[in-house]
Design an enzyme around this catalytic site. Sequence first.
Site, PDB file in Angstrom:
ATOM      1  NE  ARG A   1      52.274  38.741  46.366  1.00 52.98           N
ATOM      2  CZ  ARG A   1      51.796  38.172  45.272  1.00 52.98           C
ATOM      3  NH1 ARG A   1      52.477  37.214  44.659  1.00 52.98           N
ATOM      4  NH2 ARG A   1      50.642  38.547  44.786  1.00 52.98           N
TER       5      ARG A   1
ATOM      6  CE  LYS B   1      40.473  43.591  26.788  1.00 52.90           C
ATOM      7  NZ  LYS B   1      40.841  42.277  26.286  1.00 52.90           N
TER       8      LYS B   1
ATOM      9  N   GLY C   1      45.103  38.577  42.073  1.00 57.04           N
ATOM     10  CA  GLY C   1      43.902  37.805  41.749  1.00 57.04           C
ATOM     11  C   GLY C   1      43.029  37.495  42.954  1.00 57.04           C
TER      12      GLY C   1
ATOM     13  N   GLY D   1      47.427  44.150  41.271  1.00 61.11           N
ATOM     14  CA  GLY D   1      48.751  44.497  40.736  1.00 61.11           C
ATOM     15  C   GLY D   1      48.952  45.951  40.352  1.00 61.11           C
TER      16      GLY D   1
HETATM   17  C1  3PG Z   1      49.831  35.995  42.498  1.00 63.14           C
HETATM   18  O1  3PG Z   1      50.948  36.430  42.197  1.00 63.14           O
HETATM   19  O2  3PG Z   1      48.774  36.575  42.195  1.00 63.14           O
HETATM   20  C2  3PG Z   1      49.775  34.747  43.310  1.00 63.14           C
HETATM   21  O3  3PG Z   1      51.047  34.364  43.745  1.00 63.14           O
HETATM   22  C3  3PG Z   1      49.107  33.631  42.543  1.00 63.14           C
HETATM   23  O4  3PG Z   1      49.849  33.315  41.405  1.00 63.14           O
HETATM   24  P1  3PG Z   1      49.124  32.635  40.165  1.00 63.14           P
HETATM   25  O5  3PG Z   1      48.279  33.690  39.537  1.00 63.14           O
HETATM   26  O6  3PG Z   1      50.249  32.147  39.272  1.00 63.14           O
HETATM   27  O7  3PG Z   1      48.306  31.508  40.697  1.00 63.14           O
END
Ligand code: 3PG
Length: 407
Positions: free
Chosen positions: A39, A200, A380, A357
């Site tokens: 990142r 899941k 996310g 991830g």
């Molecule tokens: C992530 O790592 O997915 C983003 O930086 C968002 O972080 P968060 O899920 O804590 O909002």
Amino acid sequence: MATVAFKTLDQLQPAGKKVLLRADLNVPVNGGQITDATRLLRLLPTIQELAQKGARVIVVSHFDRPKGKRVPEMSLAPIADALGDALGRPVTFADDCIGPVAQAAVDAMQDGDVVVLENTRFHAGEEANDPDLAKSLASLADFYVNDAFSAAHRAHASTEGVARHLPSFAGRLMETELNALNIALENPERPVGAIIGGAKISTKLDLIGNLLEKVQVLIIGGAMANTFLAAQGVKVGRSLQEGEMHDTARAILAKAKEKGCEVILPVDAVTATEFKANVPTRVVGIDAIPDDAMILDVGPQTVRDLCAKIAMLKTLVWNGPLGAFEIAPFDAGTNAVAQEVGRLTQEGRLKSIAGGGDTVSALRHAGVTKDISYISTAGGAFLEWLEGKTLPGIMALESVFERALPI
Ligand code: 3PG
Ligand code: MG
């Protein structure tokens, strides 16, 4: 989500101006060490371009989840140092993202300087998208540049609220992410396929529902595949699966049929009685899983079938590993398919877009990250995009907010 018309750095003349740059400095850290600097590295082009054009670059970001309080271990100070090292130039750090401390740091800047402000989530107003916090952030700068695609699913003060008060632009990383996702789902070369893995179904229902409308081939792997198999009467032994999701799984399969989306499930599996490194394994057909065994990876016939199917696609979206890749030898199926995806991409036959991830770790583990067309920095946010959701951080960049509210 639908394509949003946003401005890029091409439309920004930042010389001598203060630019509030929303970055995502939320990098994984273990024992004080950054374990994956992707990142930070992906952010450099935007910072370098702004600094070279003579902007005063004020970087804001969240880090971890301090829940509105100052948590010393969640300070951005060490990340600011790492950013300075990556940039090869000094970066100043200010101990607060608003108020006199932030203002003093900004006042001391020269054109081309870079300042990192402390974790926005030390203020409760960040996650609450408090208009006062948004205004205070906006008051530091002349322009807002959002380069944090990976935080764009959050409607927070620094990702959404602030864009209401300043002329707003997408940074280069945001632009690249949006273009890549657009190529994947909004405007793809067909046929389009998706690999969806993970544990899941219950967490990926919206995603599957949206993908059924957009892709011609849906490959399901990971423990999620076990639920689909069990729902069709396959005996999966002691495999991880969601018994309460069987009706849902059958409904998804029926909907896929109706939409003409081909769903591909494993035809064989690598099984073991324990989930441990290098335990004895057995490869069996999917209709012959022993009662005391667990499915831990797709089998070799499934790998061959998937590779043949993927070779017929023009575009592939990948989210989620096919097996329990963290522990050998259950990484074999994911590795083999990843390498084939990498090879087809490098031969110019496939556009491959991956994110989330675990997916990125799995592709790194398979040694193919350089061979994939685009790997998103988002977890996310990538999932919510695949779900077809509107991401507030991106909506806020839409030129409609040009009628900037007063600070
Ligand atoms: C992530 O790592 O997915 C983003 O930086 C968002 O972080 P968060 O899920 O804590 O909002
Ligand atoms: Mg997250």
